[in-house]
Motif scaffolding. Structure first.
Motif, PDB file in Angstrom:
ATOM      1  N   GLN A 101       1.785   6.202  48.385  1.00  0.00           N
ATOM      2  CA  GLN A 101       1.356   6.927  49.585  1.00  0.00           C
ATOM      3  C   GLN A 101       1.484   6.080  50.842  1.00  0.00           C
ATOM      4  O   GLN A 101       1.655   6.606  51.933  1.00  0.00           O
ATOM      5  N   ARG A 146       7.409  14.411  49.442  1.00  0.00           N
ATOM      6  CA  ARG A 146       6.232  14.499  50.307  1.00  0.00           C
ATOM      7  C   ARG A 146       6.700  14.525  51.760  1.00  0.00           C
ATOM      8  O   ARG A 146       7.327  13.572  52.214  1.00  0.00           O
ATOM      9  N   LYS A 153       1.271  18.909  55.963  1.00  0.00           N
ATOM     10  CA  LYS A 153       2.103  18.238  54.977  1.00  0.00           C
ATOM     11  C   LYS A 153       2.388  19.168  53.807  1.00  0.00           C
ATOM     12  O   LYS A 153       1.611  20.081  53.519  1.00  0.00           O
ATOM     13  N   VAL A 155       4.005  19.061  49.649  1.00  0.00           N
ATOM     14  CA  VAL A 155       4.376  18.265  48.488  1.00  0.00           C
ATOM     15  C   VAL A 155       5.067  19.209  47.513  1.00  0.00           C
ATOM     16  O   VAL A 155       4.549  20.297  47.214  1.00  0.00           O
TER      17      VAL A 155
END
Length: 168
Positions: A101, A146, A153, A155
Motif C-alpha cells: 500500500q 489499485r 479509489k 480496487v
C-alpha cells in the motif's frame, strides 16, 4: 494569475492520483515439504514462465518471504528486470499488505505461500474466487489493480493462471 492558480490547483489534485498493480503468486513447485527446500525442475520452469509473463508489466518492486523457494520463484524476473528482491515476513500477511500500500504508482510482484496469498489478496481489498489454495496448486496469478483518483479509489481483481496447468 487565475490561470496559474487553476493549473497549480490541478497539479496538486493530480499528484494525489496513483495506480498500482500488484501481482500475487505462490512459490513454484518445490522438492520437498522442508522449510529449506529448493524448487524442483518443474518449479524452476514455472519461475521462468512467471518471468516471461510479467517482463512487460513495469514491475519495480519484488517482495518475497525469506524462504529459498519464494526467492527462487522471483529470481528469473529479478534478473531480467534488474530489480532486487526485498524480503517480507511470512506472517502476518498485514506486513506485506502495508508495504504494498505504500508503493504508490509502482507495480509489484509478491511471492508467498499457499496459506498466505489469499489473505494478501483480501488484505488489498478484493475477494478472490478461491476459498483456499491446495498443496498441489502452483499456477495461480492474482492481479490486483489499485487506482486512487480525484473522486475516490477503486480496487479490481483479475485471476489468471500461468505456466503449465497444475493438476487438480
Amino acid at each position: 494569475m487565475k490561470n496559474r492558480l487553476a493549473v497549480l490547483g490541478m497539479l496538486v489534485a493530480l499528484s494525489g492520483c496513483s495506480t498500482s498493480t500488484v501481482f500475487v503468486v505462490r512459490h513454484a513447485e518445490k522438492v520437498s515439504e522442508a522449510d529449506t527446500t529448493s524448487l524442483s525442475p518443474a518449479g524452476f520452469e514455472r519461475a521462468q514462465d512467471l518471468a516471461d509473463r510479467l517482463e512487460d508489466e513495469r514491475i519495480s518492486l519484488i517482495l518475497t518471504t525469506p524462504y529459498r523457494r519464494t526467492q527462487q520463484t522471483a529470481a528469473p524476473l529479478s534478473r531480467q528486470l534488474n530489480v532486487s528482491i526485498d524480503s517480507y515476513p511470512a506472517s502476518p500477511g498485514s506486513a506485506v499488505v502495508e508495504r504494498v500500500q505504500q508503493a504508490k504508482n509502482r507495480n509489484v510482484l509478491v511471492v508467498g505461500h499457499s496459506n498466505t496469498i489469499l489473505d494478501i489478496v483480501k488484505g488489498l481489498g478484493t475477494t478472490p474466487s478461491k476459498a483456499n489454495i491446495e498443496s498441489s496448486d502452483f499456477d495461480n496469478l492474482f492481479i490486483v489493480t489499485r487506482k486512487k483518483g480525484l473522486f475516490g479509489k477503486t480496487v479490481r481483481l483479475q485471476e489468471e493462471t500461468y505456466g503449465k496447468p497444475t493438476l487438480p
